[in-house]
Structure formats: structure tokens, C-alpha cells
Design an enzyme around this catalytic site. Structure first.
Site, short mmCIF file in Angstrom:
data_model
loop_
_atom_site.label_atom_id
_atom_site.label_comp_id
_atom_site.label_asym_id
_atom_site.label_seq_id
_atom_site.Cartn_x
_atom_site.Cartn_y
_atom_site.Cartn_z
N CYS A 7 -10.86 26.93 11.99
CA CYS A 7 -11.93 26.19 12.65
C CYS A 7 -11.74 26.23 14.17
CB CYS A 7 -11.99 24.75 12.11
SG CYS A 7 -13.54 23.90 12.49
N SER A 53 0.84 -1.20 0.00
CA SER A 53 0.00 0.00 0.00
C SER A 53 0.88 1.25 0.00
CB SER A 53 -0.92 0.00 1.23
OG SER A 53 -0.16 -0.02 2.42
N GLU A 71 -7.85 25.73 3.65
CA GLU A 71 -6.84 24.84 3.07
C GLU A 71 -7.42 23.97 1.96
OE1 GLU A 71 -8.29 22.52 6.80
OE2 GLU A 71 -8.12 24.59 6.10
N HIS A 118 -12.50 26.18 6.53
CA HIS A 118 -11.25 25.48 6.21
C HIS A 118 -10.71 25.96 4.85
CE1 HIS A 118 -11.14 22.36 9.39
NE2 HIS A 118 -12.45 22.58 9.43
N LYS A 134 -1.00 5.88 -5.54
CA LYS A 134 -1.99 5.78 -6.63
C LYS A 134 -2.69 7.12 -6.85
CE LYS A 134 -4.62 2.46 -5.09
NZ LYS A 134 -3.95 2.14 -3.80
#
EC number: 6.3.4.2
Length: 545
Positions: free
Chosen positions: A379, A14, A517, A515, A18
């Protein structure tokens, strides 16, 4: 519009990347003038990642329409212009939930519900719906080939490959080609076995992306081509690089996009990667460095703050400085005080949930306020700044949020009592309500106060940002906080909720309930992050004088 589908799988191990590979290919295809989208299919049983631990799963990325999704969707939005939505990410849990709901309603007319065809049909329907309206849809399958959890997704894309045909589908498999120091060579056997596993379930890869710490020699690529039954030009070497934004050019140089375009019979221009070349140049040629202290509670896994990390880097590009992030556990601030906050050019307190470490974040906000150090609160980072100001400036001793202290005499932050569900229905909420899917989520309009630092940053009187929270500033205390010197520089569309705060007589102390970002990209940056890094750079220069 006829949509073509590229299915991306991973093998051997893993965390091969990807998502980055899929996003990079999408960026090249977009640079060729194609309309591209990307989907992520996650094999876990959770309905969405909204209630998963950030230290296990990483951040939860919020889309414009309020979906709580995998962090890979953040990579997708940073690489391409297409905005993601709830159709771009779904899980095994979501599929089973919807199928079981239909079964309870009687939609299947008494049939025995099985993985094939009911679950696989539901997966295929979502994949096809997510790709509608685009030239190319790239579909990333989470997990590793061989995992039992991924089998329904792999079976579904196998069926789609047959149903749509070779001129509309392409299978791309990421695999590991490790280098063994003792032998002094790369080893292709793990890749061969991974492809064998994939072929055993009926999927023959058309492209192999071979990951490793170095480029794969030509003779090894030929070997992989021979034993895996893949064209040699479709064996792509993807070595480790010092910047993920170099990957589009790396894939382009090996002709991956040409292979895709030819396979699908698409007529389009050559890729123009000049914007990415500019990003790479800026990244490699900074004029200085700033050190930002990120005071959080999930710092053992930087991916918990993935979009914040990237947004800081993007702001560094816009300001022509490199940004070094110093991760500071908020509990360490509680234990050691402000000694761990020395030597910083700015402090950022990101979002979070739960009481652990919250007093350390409040201390960080106090340190920034008292020392005129640039502060950016996101936040919860806005809420702790407001709590600190209420306690130490506005005279509200023991002020707090009801999230952490329900008996506080000054509940300056409280629970939102109404929320809108996915269908647009208004529901009442209380402390015992479910945690999953019960927050203020998605893009919201924010009105900005004229002359404020927020308005200066956005160069306008409004902005649209994404939210993910249950608690808001208590309007009961707004007037008292304003009288003490706090500026409420951003308000919700109905002007009833506080979205942004600032401090007077401070070089740069800005915080938002949203948020930002999530909307920062390497090519465009984000105005608030740019303003924060500019202030940090200016603070550093003042200190040097």
C-alpha cells in the site's frame, strides 16, 4: 439449515485471548467436517474501526466485501477456511446508527426507542443473519463482563439463549486463573466472581476456559466446577503456549469439541488436525533464520501490523526458516539515516496514513534499491518506493504524493476521485470528504504482467487481493517511470490503475497497492510473502559467501 450458536464472553481482565480461543474451537469443529463461521460484536460507539488509531485499536482487517473490521477477524480467517464479510463484525455504533435511521424514517410508528427491545432486537437480527447457512456460528462478545458498554450485547445473547433453547445455544466464558508466587498456588476467586457477575445478568456459562501461565491442577478445576456450577469436564485449562497454532490441539485434548458436538446433537467425524500438526512441526524445526526490517510509524504496538507479522511467519514456515521482525520507526530512519537499516536480510514497508515518518520510509526504499536488498512494499510501501524512484532515478526532483505535499511539481501519487459506496453507487470525492468508509475497499482483480516476479509468484496471469486506500499512482507519469526502468507488473481489472510495481536488475523489489497480508494463512501462506522471504534467505546466503 439449523444453525447452532456458541457465545463467547470474557471476564476478570481484557486481552485474555477470546478471539484466539474462539478461532481455535472453530478450527477443531471445521476439522470435524462442520461448516463454521465466527462473529465479533464490539461494544464501542465507533461505527467501525476504520478511523480508529492503530496504536489504540490495532490493525483494521479488511474483508473480501470491503468491510473495515476488528483484527480478530484476521485470526478467524487464519484458523478456518470460511471467509469473513461485513456480517461477521458490527459495533454498538453501527447498531445505534441503523436503529436511529429507522426511527427517522418512521419505521417504528412513533414508538419510544429504547435499548430493550429496539437495540437488543437489532443485535439479535444481526447475529441470526450472520449465522445463516452454517452448522455452527461462534459469536465473540468484545469487552469484559461487568463493563457497562457490553450490557446490550449480553442482554441480547441472554434472550437468544431463551428463544433458541439449550439444544441450539452454548455459553463459553473465558476467565483468568492467576498464579500467586508468594502463595505458590493458583487462585480461583477471580473466576468465581466473574461467573457470579455473568449469572447476575441471567447468563449461566456452560463452559469455562481458564487462562493462566500454567495448567490448572485437577483439584482446582474441581473447585471451579463446584463453585461456578459448571460440569468438571467443561472446565478447560488453557495455559500460555509459545505458538497460538498449538491451541486447537490443546483444546481438543481436553474434549472441548466433543462436549460441543454432544450438546448440539451433531453427527460428525473425529477431528483431523494433521494440517495443524504440520504447521507446528514446521514452526519448531526451521533450517535457518532471516531478519526482516519492518519500517513503519505505529511500531509501538505490534498489533497495528498484526496480519503482516503473521504473514511473514507463514512465509517462514513455507521456506523452512524462522523470521525475526526488527521493528524500525521510520522517524528514526529520518534522524539517523541508513545506519539503522544495516544487518537486515530484507525490508518491508507496510501501509499507513499521514505525513509523519514518510521520508524515513522513502529512505528505506532507496537503501533497498541501491543495495540490492529484497524489498516488499504494501500500500503506502508501494507509493513511497515509486516516489523514491521518481526522485532519484527518473529525474523528477521533489516528486511526492498529494497526500503529503499538494504543491509538489511531480504528483506521482494522487487522490482517487471516484469511489463506490456500500450500495454500489459511484460518488465523487475530494479533499474535504469524510474519512470514514471512503476508500477503495475489498477484493479487486489484478492483471499480472507475463514474466514478472509477481506472475512467477502467483503462478498465473491474475490475482485477487484486498484494498484499503485513497491514493493511486498518477497515470500521467507512468510512461516516464517505465522509461526509467520501473515495471508496472500489476494493473486493475480495467487496466487503468497501477496495482503492482517491480524494478529491473534487482533480485527482488516488489510492491503492491493492495494488502496481501489479509489473505495469508498458516496452512497456505501467501505467494508474495513466500517470494519475499525466499529472496531474503537467498540474499543472506550470498552475504555469507
Amino acid at each position: 439449515m439449523t444453525t447452532r450458536y456458541i457465545f463467547v464472553t470474557g471476564g476478570v481482565v481484557s486481552s485474555l485471548g477470546k478471539g484466539i480461543a474462539a478461532a481455535s474451537l472453530a478450527a477443531i469443529l471445521e476439522a470435524r467436517g462442520l461448516n463454521v463461521t465466527i462473529m465479533k460484536l464490539d461494544p464501542y460507539i465507533n461505527v467501525d474501526p476504520g478511523t480508529m488509531s492503530p496504536t489504540q485499536h490495532g490493525e483494521v482487517f479488511v474483508t473480501e466485501d470491503g468491510a473495515e473490521t476488528d483484527l480478530d477477524l484476521g485470526h478467524y480467517e487464519r484458523f478456518i477456511r470460511t471467509k469473513m464479510n461485513r456480517r461477521n463484525n458490527f459495533t454498538t455504533g453501527r447498531i445505534y446508527e441503523e436503529v436511529l435511521r429507522k426511527e427517522r424514517r418512521g419505521d417504528y410508528l412513533g414508538a419510544t426507542i429504547q435499548v430493550i427491545p429496539h437495540i437488543t432486537n437489532a443485535i439479535k437480527e444481526k447475529v441470526l443473519a450472520g449465522g445463516e447457512g452454517h452448522d455452527v456460528a461462534i459469536v465473540e462478545i468484545g469487552g469484559t463482563v461487568g463493563d457497562i458498554e457490553s450490557l446490550p450485547f449480553l442482554e441480547s445473547i441472554r434472550q437468544l439463549g431463551v428463544e433458541l433453547g439449550r439444544d441450539r445455544t452454548l455459553f463459553m466464558h473465558l476467565t483468568l486463573v492467576p498464579f500467586l508466587g508468594a502463595a505458590g498456588e493458583v487462585k480461583t476467586k477471580p473466576t468465581q466472581h466473574s461467573v457470579k457477575e455473568l449469572r447476575s445478568i441471567g447468563i449461566a456459562p456452560d463452559v469455562l476456559i481458564c487462562r493462566g501461565d500454567r495448567a490448572i491442577p485437577a483439584n482446582e478445576r474441581a473447585k471451579i466446577s463446584l463453585f461456578c456450577n459448571v460440569e468438571e469436564r467443561a472446565v478447560i485449562s488453557l495455559k500460555d503456549v509459545d505458538s497460538i497454532y498449538k491451541i486447537p490441539a490443546l483444546l481438543r485434548s481436553q474434549g472441548l469439541d466433543d462436549l460441543v458436538v454432544k450438546r448440539f446433537g451433531l453427527e460428525c467425524r473425529e477431528a483431523d488436525l494433521s494440517e495443524w500438526e504440520n504447521v507446528i512441526y514446521q514452526e519448531a524445526n526451521p533450517n535457518g533464520e532471516v531478519v526482516i526490517g519492518m519500517v513503519g510509524k505505529y511500531i509501538e504496538l505490534p498489533d497495528a501490523y498484526k496480519s503482516v507479522n503473521e504473514a511473514l511467519k507463514h512465509a517462514g514456515l513455507k521456506n523452512r526458516v524462522s523470521v525475526t521482525i526488527k521493528y524500525i520507526d521510520s522517524q528514526t530512519v529520518e534522524a539517523k539515516g541508513d545506519e539503522v537499516l544495516q544487518g537486515l536480510d530484507g525490508i518491508l514497508v507496510p501501509g499507513g496514513f499521514g505525513e509523519r515518518g514518510v521520508e524515513g520510509k522513502i529512505l528505506a526504499a532507496k537503501f533497498a534499491r541501491e543495495n540490492k536488498l529484497p524489498y516488499f512494499g504494501i500500500c503506502l510501501g508501494m507509493q513511497v518506493a515509486l516516489i523514491e524512484f521518481a526522485r532519484n532515478v527518473a529525474g523528477m526532483t521533489d516528486a511526492h504524493s498529494t497526500e503529503f505535499n499538494k504543491e509538489t511539481p511531480f504528483p506521482v501519487v494522487g487522490l482517487i476521485t471516484e469511489w463506490v459506496d456500500e450500495e454500489g453507487n459511484v460518488e465523487q470525492r475530494h479533499e474535504a470528504s469524510d474519512l470514514g468508509g471512503t476508500m477503495r475497499l475489498g477484493a479487486q482483480l489484478c492483471h499480472l504482467l507475463e514474466g514478472s516476479k509477481a506472475a512467477q509468484a502467483y503462478k498465473g496471469n491474475s490475482c485477487i487481493e484486498r484494498h484499503r486506500h485513497r491514493y493511486e499512482v498518477n497515470n500521467k507519469y507512468r510512461e516516464r517511470l517505465e522509461q526509467a526502468g520501473m515495471v508496472f507488473s500489476g494493473l486493475s481489472s480495467d487496466r487503468k490503475l497501477v496495482e503492482m510495481i517491480e524494478l529491473k536488475d534487482h533480485p527482488w523489489f516488489v510492491a503492491g497497492q493492495f494488502h496481501p497480508e489479509f489473505t495469508s494463512t498458516p496452512r497456505d501462506g501467501h505467494p508474495l510473502f513466500e517470494g519475499f522471504i525466499a529472496a531474503a534467505s537467498a540474499h543472506q546466503k550470498r552475504d555469507l559467501k
